[in-house]
Design an enzyme around this catalytic site. Sequence first.
Site, mmCIF file in Angstrom:
data_model
loop_
_atom_site.group_PDB
_atom_site.id
_atom_site.type_symbol
_atom_site.label_atom_id
_atom_site.label_comp_id
_atom_site.label_asym_id
_atom_site.label_seq_id
_atom_site.Cartn_x
_atom_site.Cartn_y
_atom_site.Cartn_z
ATOM 1 N N LYS A 2 0.844 -1.195 0.000
ATOM 2 C CA LYS A 2 0.000 0.000 0.000
ATOM 3 C C LYS A 2 0.879 1.245 0.000
ATOM 4 C CE LYS A 2 -3.802 -2.057 2.662
ATOM 5 N NZ LYS A 2 -4.870 -1.931 1.662
ATOM 6 N N ARG A 7 -10.503 -11.440 0.148
ATOM 7 C CA ARG A 7 -11.362 -12.392 -0.559
ATOM 8 C C ARG A 7 -10.747 -13.792 -0.571
ATOM 9 N NH1 ARG A 7 -11.215 -8.744 -5.797
ATOM 10 N NH2 ARG A 7 -11.064 -7.246 -4.077
#
Length: 512
Positions: free
Chosen positions: A286, A360
Site C-alpha cells: 500500500k 477475498r
Amino acid sequence: MTALTLKPAGTAGLRADAIVVGVAKGAASSKGLPVVAPGAEAVDQAFGSKLGAVLKSLGASGGEGEVTKLPSPDGLQAPVVIAVGLGAVPDKDAESGYGEETLRRAAGTAARALAGTKKAAFALPVEDAEQAGAVAEGAALGAYSFDAYKDNGKDGKDAKGPLGEALILVAKPRDKAFKAAIERATAVSEELNRSRDLINTPPNDLNPEAFAAVASAAAKEHGIKVQVLDEKALTKGGYGGILGVGAGSASAPRLVKLSYTHPKAKKSLAYVGKGITYDSGGISLKPAGHNETMKCDMSGAAAVFAAVVAASRLGLQVNVTGWLALAENMPSGSATRPGDVLKMYSGKTVEVLNTDAEGRLVLADAIAKASEDKPDAIVDVATLTGAMVLALGSRTFGVMANDDAFRTSVHEIAEESGEPSWPMPLPADLKKGMESTTADIANMGERMGGGLVAGLFLQEFVGEGITWAHLDIAGPAFNEQAPFGYTPKGGTGTAVRTLVRLAERTAAGDLG
C-alpha cells in the site's frame, strides 16, 4: 463498562450526578422555542416550566445531536441537567413517538458528554420496551472509550473514564418486556464494545494467534464450542487462500470456528469474518497514507465473534457458527507474489494478480468450509474494498447476495438495527474480468465496480443451494473523523447489531 439499570420515571428526587432530557425543534409559530420532550416534565417544572426558554437563551434549538449543559435549579437532586437535541417533533400520526435510532443517537451523544460521570439518569421519551432498549443501547455504546494504551498517571487520577452507570427511566420498570429490552441492550452493547476493543488494539499486540486466544477464552466462558486450526492443520486441510495470505508474516494464520447451538433450534446460520490483523498490502504494498489504520482490517472477524457470543448470551433458539479467517498480510521473502497460483480449500485455483486483494482469499476458504455444514444461510462480513467506500461513503455498508429476497431482508434488518446499508447488485458480466489463462479464476477483475467484482469472486466459493449474503463494511468499520451519536472515533463495531438481529429474526421464524 457502563452498567444499565431500569428505574421508575420520577426524576425530581432521583440521586444521580446528571439527568439527561430530550428537547426537540420548535415550530415556526413558537419562534423557535425548543420543545421539551416527554419524560422531562419534572425537570421542566423545576425550571418553572420555562426550560425551553432557558435553552433558547443559551442558543439551543433542539436540533439532533445538540447538547446543552445546565446547572440544576432547586427541586432536583442531580446537580446537572443535560439537554440533548432530538430533531423534529414526531408527526401526530406517529404511533410510538420518537424513532428508536433517534433515541439511540441522543443517548449516545449525551453519554459521550458525560464522560467521567459516575451515574446519570436518562429521562428521554420512552413509550415502549423497544425504545427503552434503544436508549440503553445508545448510552452504553456512547459511553465507550479505549484508553488501554494511554498514560493516565501512576494512580490513574487523571483518567476521565467513561460514564459509570446509566439509569434508564421508564414508566413501567417492572414490565417483563422492558426488563428484557435492557438485558438485551446490555448483552449486545457489551459484545459490540468488545469488538471495538479488538479493532482498536495495535497489531503488534493482536496477531492471528492472539485473536484466536481471545475468541477461545470468550467461547469457553459462554458455553460456545471452539476449534482453532493452526498453520499445521491449515496445511494439512489444504487452506491455500489463508496460508497464501499469511505466508509473508512471522505470525502464522489461524482459522477459528465458534459454534453456538440451541437444543430447540430449527435453523442454522454461518457467519464468516475477514480477520486480517494487519494489512500492508503484501508485495503489492500500500502507498504511504493508506497503512496507518490497517489494524482495522479484522473488523469483520470482530463483528462475527461478537455476534456469536451475543447470540449465546441471549439464548437465541438458532444455531450460529462463526468462522474467523485470521492472517497478517506482510511483504517478505516468503510472501505470496503477484502471478502466484493458490489452490484453495474448495479445490479451485486462484491466480493472485494483486496481493492487496487478500481478504477475498481468506474468506473464500472459510466460506467453502462453512458450506460443508449446509447452513440455512451464510453471511460474510469484511472490510473488503475501497471501491465500496467510494460508492457509499464512510457510514454505509454494501449488501450483496445470491438471493434478492434475502438481500432485501438483510438490508431491512440492518436499517432496523441502526446500521445504514444499501443493497448492491452482482452483475454477471463483471465475471469476465476475473478470467485467468493460468488458473480457474483470478483474484482481480475490472477496476470499475471493484466492490461488486469482489462479491462475485466470493460467490464462486459458496456451496450449491446455500443462501448467502456479503456485507462490505469497508466504509463504516473505522471512524477516522470526530465521534458522532454513539459512534466513537476508531473501531465502530459495525455489523454486530445486524448479525444479532438476523439471528433473532431467524430464531423467531421470520425468515424463510
